[in-house]
Design an enzyme around this catalytic site. Structure first.
Site, PDB file in Angstrom:
ATOM      1  N   ASN A 199     -20.586  -1.851  24.683  1.00 29.81           N
ATOM      2  CA  ASN A 199     -20.247  -0.572  24.054  1.00 29.81           C
ATOM      3  C   ASN A 199     -21.451   0.373  24.005  1.00 29.81           C
ATOM      4  OD1 ASN A 199     -17.480  -0.840  23.351  1.00 29.81           O
ATOM      5  ND2 ASN A 199     -18.036  -2.282  21.744  1.00 29.81           N
ATOM      6  N   TYR A 228      -9.129   2.730  16.183  1.00 27.20           N
ATOM      7  CA  TYR A 228     -10.307   3.603  16.103  1.00 27.20           C
ATOM      8  C   TYR A 228      -9.919   5.036  15.735  1.00 27.20           C
ATOM      9  CZ  TYR A 228     -13.217  -0.051  18.078  1.00 27.20           C
ATOM     10  OH  TYR A 228     -13.903  -1.223  18.269  1.00 27.20           O
ATOM     11  N   HIS A 279     -11.883   3.573  23.083  1.00 27.93           N
ATOM     12  CA  HIS A 279     -11.836   3.688  21.627  1.00 27.93           C
ATOM     13  C   HIS A 279     -11.263   5.023  21.174  1.00 27.93           C
ATOM     14  CE1 HIS A 279     -14.969   0.264  20.842  1.00 27.93           C
ATOM     15  NE2 HIS A 279     -13.919  -0.108  21.557  1.00 27.93           N
ATOM     16  N   ARG A 329     -27.260  -2.628  14.781  1.00 29.01           N
ATOM     17  CA  ARG A 329     -25.882  -2.260  14.457  1.00 29.01           C
ATOM     18  C   ARG A 329     -25.747  -1.930  12.976  1.00 29.01           C
ATOM     19  NH1 ARG A 329     -20.364  -5.937  15.332  1.00 29.01           N
ATOM     20  NH2 ARG A 329     -18.957  -4.515  14.232  1.00 29.01           N
ATOM     21  N   CYS A 362     -12.312  -3.206  27.905  1.00 28.60           N
ATOM     22  CA  CYS A 362     -12.203  -3.277  26.447  1.00 28.60           C
ATOM     23  C   CYS A 362     -10.999  -4.142  26.119  1.00 28.60           C
ATOM     24  CB  CYS A 362     -12.025  -1.872  25.874  1.00 28.60           C
ATOM     25  SG  CYS A 362     -11.868  -1.789  24.074  1.00 28.60           S
TER      26      CYS A 362
END
Length: 426
Positions: A144, A244, A194, A90, A164
């Protein structure tokens, strides 16, 4: 009922267990299996899970295993919450795109594509193995990028729904501002995972009074501050975008910010280290306050509220199928998208699956971006399923946060350089 959690060693899991304990009447679980290849994490998280349930008087059996088939066998539902490469991967997703002047983020843009490429093949493998031992189990995907992963599962014929926590987080926030119970608030929440907008905030259920105009009028600055957008943006749009959308509406501003501070992954990695130290304390029998800063607010409530009606337990007002915001096939809900696009929308949930509610008219301002990102997601899934540098390049070129030939070329090289160990074809 038996529920298995793939990625059960996650530091998120105590939040999930706490919800199972508090909402036992909604989702009566007899067995919870935590599945994870990391034996030490399983030991720490499993121990805390048992103590949380014991403290709240829940007698569900908690078992832990690294054996997917053994853990999933006989499960009614399997929740998938995994991260290929952990926080280290990440951290890379959030940093190398910045070299090309693009947002570094784990679920959207170039970093989101990298995560999809690493994740889709593994989740499909897991789902196929689950299907062999529990063919009737529902797969609830919290991994995700949820929209792309859910589309992969559905196209492979799995009983899957994507989840989500953005919608439930906003529902709770709006309920508090309106001083009503959360279950009195229904969101007209439409878009992609998102990439959503709250087009209405209905009181009393679908079709109820729309409180969104007065929410923006009375609390616009506060809502905008949480989204890190100017209040004028909400006033001009007349709707509330998910946070987002800041990556799109303020892209260059976000890039400048990200270049001057540690990545979110670095912050989370430090939190996870501390959380695991806390989980090792045999006196700890509740989720620690630090977990709220880890992210995933109301994750457990969202999971229970979805799993219960899928398994024939939860009912809506008057015994109707309850409405939940989920990721599922479009099937005409947004008429400007193909039926096999995966959208994030309110849907009636039954043991037969998710049935989206009719959507209001979508402003072209939002519809254009939704259609654009949907095209990218189709290309991203193709790259994840079939591999190849050219497919990666085309997906990046199609993404509205990239969209330039030179950037797409450079990002393709960086993505492959940082992810070769996770891509069988690279």
């Amino acid at each position: 009922m038996k529920l298995a959690v793939v990625g059960g060693g996650s530091t998120y899991t105590p939040e999930l267990i706490d919800g199972f304990a508090r909402l036992r009447d909604t989702l009566p679980l007899a067995e919870i299996v935590l599945i994870d290849p990391d034996a030490e994490r399983l030991r720490l998280v499993g121990g805390l899970a048992r103590r949380i349930l014991a403290r709240q008087g829940h007698d569900a059996l908690v078992t832990t295993t690294a054996d997917l088939e053994a853990g999933a066998e006989g499960a009614d539902a399997v929740l998938v919450q995994l991260r290929v490469g952990g926080q280290a991967a990440r951290d890379e997703d959030e940093t190398w795109p910045l070299e090309c002047g693009c947002v570094g983020q784990e679920t959207t843009g170039a970093g989101g594509l990298a995560k999809a490429l690493r994740t889709v093949p593994l989740v499909l493998s897991i789902a196929e193995r689950v299907r062999r031992v529990s063919p009737d189990a529902w797969i609830i995907d919290f991994t995700n990028p949820v929209g792309i992963v859910t589309r992969a599962l559905l196209e492979a014929g799995h009983k899957a729904v994507g989840l989500c926590n953005v919608a439930i987080h906003l529902q709770r926030k709006f309920a508090a501002l309106l001083e009503v119970a959360p279950d009195e608030v229904h969101l007209d929440h439409y878009g992609l995972n998102h990439l959503t907008w709250e087009l209405g905030v209905r009181l009393g259920g679908p079709g109820g009074e729309d409180a969104l105009p007065r929410l923006i009028s009375a609390h616009g600055p506060r809502i905008a501050e949480d989204l890190r957008l100017p209040p004028a943006v909400l006033e001009r749009l007349g709707v509330v975008p998910s946070y987002y959308l800041r990556y799109y509406y303020a892209h260059d501003e976000v890039v400048d910010e990200l270049r001057t501070k540690p990545s979110r992954a670095a912050e989370v990695a430090a939190m996870e280290k501390r959380l695991l130290e806390m989980y090792a304390d045999p006196a700890l029998d509740e989720k620690p306050e630090l977990l709220a800063r880890r992210g995933g607010a109301f994750y457990s409530e969202a999971a229970v509220e979805l799993a219960a009606p899928l398994l024939g337990s939860g009912k809506g007002p008057g015994g109707d199928a309850p409405v939940r915001v989920v990721n599922t096939y479009n099937n005409g809900t947004l008429p400007f998208l193909p039926d096999d696009a995966v959208v994030e929308v309110p849907a009636r949930i039954t043991p037969g699956g998710a049935r989206p509610l009719p959507a209001p008219a979508i402003d072209p301002l939002h519809a254009g971006l939704i259609a654009h990102v949907t095209a990218y997601e189709r290309l991203a899934l193709d790259a994840a399923l079939r591999g190849g540098r050219e497919r990666v390049f085309k997906a990046l070129l199609a993404h509205p946060l990239v969209g330039q030939y030179a950037q797409a070329e450079a990002l393709t090289d960086l993505l492959l350089a940082h992810n070769r160990e996770h891509l069988a074809w690279a």
